[in-house]
Design a protein around this motif. Structure first.
Motif, PDB file in Angstrom:
ATOM      1  N   PHE A 147      17.269  31.579  -0.706  1.00 14.45           N
ATOM      2  CA  PHE A 147      18.482  32.023  -1.401  1.00 14.45           C
ATOM      3  C   PHE A 147      19.704  31.433  -0.709  1.00 14.45           C
ATOM      4  N   TYR A 148      20.778  31.301  -1.481  1.00 12.80           N
ATOM      5  CA  TYR A 148      22.078  30.917  -0.953  1.00 12.80           C
ATOM      6  C   TYR A 148      22.849  32.189  -0.592  1.00 12.80           C
ATOM      7  N   TYR A 149      23.660  32.097   0.465  1.00  7.85           N
ATOM      8  CA  TYR A 149      24.474  33.236   0.865  1.00  7.85           C
ATOM      9  C   TYR A 149      25.648  32.738   1.698  1.00  7.85           C
ATOM     10  N   ASP A 154      19.298  30.520  12.211  1.00  7.75           N
ATOM     11  CA  ASP A 154      19.916  29.374  12.876  1.00  7.75           C
ATOM     12  C   ASP A 154      19.464  28.048  12.268  1.00  7.75           C
ATOM     13  N   GLN A 155      18.371  28.071  11.509  1.00  9.24           N
ATOM     14  CA  GLN A 155      17.872  26.853  10.873  1.00  9.24           C
ATOM     15  C   GLN A 155      18.362  26.703   9.432  1.00  9.24           C
ATOM     16  N   ASP A 156      19.230  27.613   8.979  1.00  6.78           N
ATOM     17  CA  ASP A 156      19.719  27.542   7.606  1.00  6.78           C
ATOM     18  C   ASP A 156      20.512  26.256   7.375  1.00  6.78           C
ATOM     19  N   GLY A 200      17.384  18.235  -4.161  1.00  6.61           N
ATOM     20  CA  GLY A 200      16.780  19.386  -3.515  1.00  6.61           C
ATOM     21  C   GLY A 200      17.810  20.490  -3.369  1.00  6.61           C
ATOM     22  N   PRO A 201      17.393  21.755  -3.281  1.00  5.83           N
ATOM     23  CA  PRO A 201      18.354  22.855  -3.155  1.00  5.83           C
ATOM     24  C   PRO A 201      19.161  22.809  -1.868  1.00  5.83           C
ATOM     25  N   ASP A 202      18.656  22.064  -0.851  1.00  9.43           N
ATOM     26  CA  ASP A 202      19.377  21.988   0.415  1.00  9.43           C
ATOM     27  C   ASP A 202      20.420  20.874   0.441  1.00  9.43           C
ATOM     28  N   ARG A 203      20.519  20.097  -0.620  1.00  4.37           N
ATOM     29  CA  ARG A 203      21.519  19.020  -0.672  1.00  4.37           C
ATOM     30  C   ARG A 203      22.093  18.903  -2.089  1.00  4.37           C
ATOM     31  N   PRO A 204      22.646  19.998  -2.620  1.00  2.26           N
ATOM     32  CA  PRO A 204      23.162  19.961  -4.002  1.00  2.26           C
ATOM     33  C   PRO A 204      24.348  19.018  -4.120  1.00  2.26           C
ATOM     34  N   ASP A 205      24.408  18.333  -5.240  1.00  3.04           N
ATOM     35  CA  ASP A 205      25.526  17.438  -5.538  1.00  3.04           C
ATOM     36  C   ASP A 205      26.587  18.255  -6.284  1.00  3.04           C
TER      37      ASP A 205
END
Length: 721
Positions: free
Chosen positions: A206-208, A237-239, A287-292
């Motif tokens: 999830f995003y927060y 810490d790895q988010d 990917g969800p960790d690098r949204p444009d």
């Protein structure tokens, strides 16, 4: 706390000589409070701050002064014969429980509800016709000082992210619970404060929003925030950091995802500014960790919120862009220019758009928009064709009240839930079925309480000094000014917040005993839209105070209020309003109550959440804005020898929004300066903060406040001898 001399203001400091803490004429044995603070020249203006030493709660002198104030308050409280009976009545009025609309995910209905007789609400889940408690804060902390600040189920409903804080600080800790077992499967994640949580499908991430560690705090502005992507089960810490780097320390962020996980929306606003910047990202392309992230709205002086639905259709937005009272528009998912949005439901004169929801179940002939507006702060609900925006009907409400945020199913459906309340009716959860057109109490909600009897509510029109019409709700025994009565006037007038009708337990015994309780919808609030808000902020703040003065005058002139028996009550920004009324026209009022008030407007930016309110009040760093702040700052308007009425200042030691130092300094100043017949007392409550609290603590606060007002306004209440 940053000292004023270290701020960017052009200030020169001189030390004022100590003076006696109270004039010999004072009628009450007030604790000594040396006037030893500095006098400064700020932007060419001389400013005295004699009680700055009271800003530090850890100073032994402050602790000693506070202890003496508690004894003085206890002595004053003992003079209120109706207080114990009022506490019994307040407890009974709040004992009925309550609930919020359900959030439906994966066939489960999640709901925050307080059972009758319980002090705090618990998070429940209903499935297969059975309701069970998922999280009860009282199980973890029977003292009642741990609160559930926020919660968000995953799209499948098998996990729930919960945020709890203790002591009223609103410094939340996030954990993820397994819905089936209630066990913690992830967390704790600290440094969150009612963070939005946007789940991805599958419940794996999830995003927060999380604050940076304290060492990254910007002076006077508090820690900076970032949007992160968190993998359930991984250390925080790895988010992955998604958004926020290089942006202002006083920016706040929102995040939202569609149920199908195809789109992410990120919002940013500067403090409490009514402007929103928005970005969207198509998560199917990255990917969800690098949204444009692409701009949806940027640099536009408007507040905009997006209502996300599954599928590839356009985005539906609620916006004040080109419509200060709000409109609903459709935007292409790759839109970058608000000028290309298509208006579905236009701004309607005389009303303010509050919320909308989409109903698009297969049983409907056409998809519908359920639209909630207010007209002079009173709620209305209409139905519209979701494709054209054409109005197709209305949903009659139980009375002249307020509709809370709408909730619907995540998949296409025909149901909408919301809570309804008004001044005399406790909140009840209602369900609207668009197929049958039936509105009814939701079977999964809390017991429906009957409206309080013996209270009539009218809405009056007040004409302010510049001719502006201001609405005012008046609660009274007969619904008309049949005779002058002891009266209490309250208001807020800030941040675009509206004084919409809501159950007012403190007013019920007051009116039943023969008093009047009035609520003024002054400028600075949102009762008449964004222009109404802007007409009462920053350089226009005087309009807020002028409107309130006009409301007080009308209560007296029309015979609602008895001369010499009019009181004022306000909290938070409303506490500033009440204190401004006190210092502008002390002779008008017989008693004033300020709870969690903002009072030193010269230094408000340096504590609590003050730095995020610059857009609302202005900044002392600017010479012109500083002069305006100083001109109405209640602490600086206290005048020696003035006949101030009885004053009760109430503070909460866990308050992280408004520093209790505001009230401590004001209390000392009023105790030194005043020559009136009434006392100036400070009520300090521990283990609670600015926001939510348990029902028992609310009952005690209401009982104290209304007993103080009854005693000094001369309203006989049950229990008076």
């Amino acid at each position: 706390m940053t000292d004023v001399i270290r701020s960017p203001w052009s200030a020169a400091m001189t030390q004022s000589p100590p003076r006696d803490a109270r004039p010999a004429r004072a009628r009450y044995p007030y604790p000594p409070a040396p006037r030893s603070g500095p006098e400064e020249v700020v932007h060419g203006l001389r400013v005295a701050d004699p009680y700055r030493w009271l800003e530090d709660p850890r100073d032994p002198a402050t602790a000693e002064w506070c202890a003496a104030q508690e004894l003085l308050y206890a002595d004053e409280q003992a003079r209120w014969p109706a207080r114990d009976e009022l506490l019994v009545r307040m407890t009974a009025l709040l004992a009925g429980g309550g609930a919020r609309p359900p959030v439906v995910r994966g066939g489960r209905e999640f709901q925050l509800r307080r059972e009758p007789g319980r002090d705090l609400a618990a998070l429940t889940v209903r499935e297969a016709g059975r309701t069970r408690i998922l999280l009860d804060p009282l199980d973890a902390d029977p003292s009642g000082t741990t609160l559930l600040d926020a919660w968000e189920p995953s799209w499948e409903g098998d996990l729930v992210a919960v945020q709890l804080s203790s002591g009223g600080t609103e410094h939340s800790v996030l954990r993820v619970l397994d819905t089936a077992t209630g066990e913690t499967v992830d967390g704790p994640v600290d440094r969150v404060r009612r963070s939005p949580v946007a789940w991805l499908p599958g419940g794996r991430a999830f995003y927060y929003v999380r604050r940076l560690p304290s060492e990254h705090a910007a002076g006077g502005a508090g820690p900076r925030r970032r949007v992160y992507l968190h993998q359930v089960g991984a250390p925080p810490d790895q988010d992955a950091e998604i958004f926020g780097a290089g942006r202002s320390a006083t920016q706040y962020y929102t995040v939202a995802t569609a149920p199908d996980g195809r789109i992410l929306v990120v919002g940013a606003s500067e403090g409490t500014s009514p402007r929103t910047d928005l970005w969207t990202a198509d998560l199917t392309r990255t990917g969800p960790d690098r949204p444009d992230l692409r701009r949806l709205q940027h640099g536009v002086d408007a507040h905009t919120a997006v209502r996300l639905r599954p599928g590839g259709g356009p985005l539906l937005v609620r916006t004040t862009a080109g419509a200060p009272r709000g409109r609903i528009a459709a935007a292409a998912r790759d839109a970058t220019d608000p000028g290309h949005w298509r208006t579905l439901v236009a701004e309607q004169p005389g009303t303010v758009l509050q919320d909308f929801a989409v109903l698009d179940g297969p049983a409907l002939h056409r998809p519908l928009l359920v639209v909630v507006r207010t007209r002079h702060a009173v709620g209305e609900m209409t139905l519209h064709d979701a494709r054209t925006g054409a109005r197709t009907g209305t949903v009659p409400l139980p009375g002249r009240g307020t509709v809370t945020r709408l909730t619907t199913r995540q998949e296409p459906g025909c149901d909408v839930w919301f809570a309804y309340t008004d001044h005399v009716t406790p909140s009840v959860v209602l369900h609207y079925d668009a197929v049958t057109g039936r509105l009814s109490p939701w079977t999964g909600g809390s017991p429906v309480a009957a409206p309080a009897e013996g209270v009539r509510v009218t809405q009056e029109v007040v004409r302010s000094g510049d001719g502006t019409e201001v609405r005012m709700f008046v609660m009274s025994p007969t619904g008309r000014p049949d005779r002058p009565r002891p009266a209490v006037l309250t208001g807020y007038g800030g941040f675009g917040a509206s004084m919409t009708p809501g159950f007012t337990p403190q007013a019920v015994p007051w009116v039943r005993a023969g008093g009047v309780y009035a609520v003024a919808c002054v400028r600075g609030g949102g009762e008449e839209g964004e222009q109404w808000h802007r007409a009462g902020r920053r350089e226009h703040k005087h309009n807020t105070f002028d409107d309130f003065d006009a409301a007080a005058d009308q209560l007296l002139r029309d015979g609602w209020a008895a001369p010499g028996r009019l009181g004022v009550l306000g909290s938070s920004n409303g506490g500033l309003l009440a204190a401004a009324a006190l210092t502008r026209r002390p002779e008008t009022y017989a008693a004033v109550v300020c709870a969690a008030p903002l009072l030193d407007m010269v230094r408000y930016e340096l504590s609590g959440m003050g730095a995020s309110w610059r857009d609302e009040y202005g900044s002392a760093a600017d010479p012109a804005q500083f002069a305006r702040l100083l001109s109405y700052s209640p602490y600086h308007r206290v005048r020696e020898g003035a006949r101030y009425p009885a004053v009760l200042l109430a503070v909460f030691d866990g308050d992280t929004r408004v520093d209790p130092a505001h009230a401590r300094k004001m209390c000392a100043a009023l105790q030194w300066a005043g020559t009136g017949d009434g006392p100036v007392v400070l009520r300090t409550e521990r283990g609670v903060g600015h926001g939510a609290r348990g029902a028992s603590r609310s009952a005690r606060l209401y009982a104290d406040v209304m007993a103080f007002l009854a005693h000094h306004l001369g309203l006989p209440l049950p229990g008076d001898g």
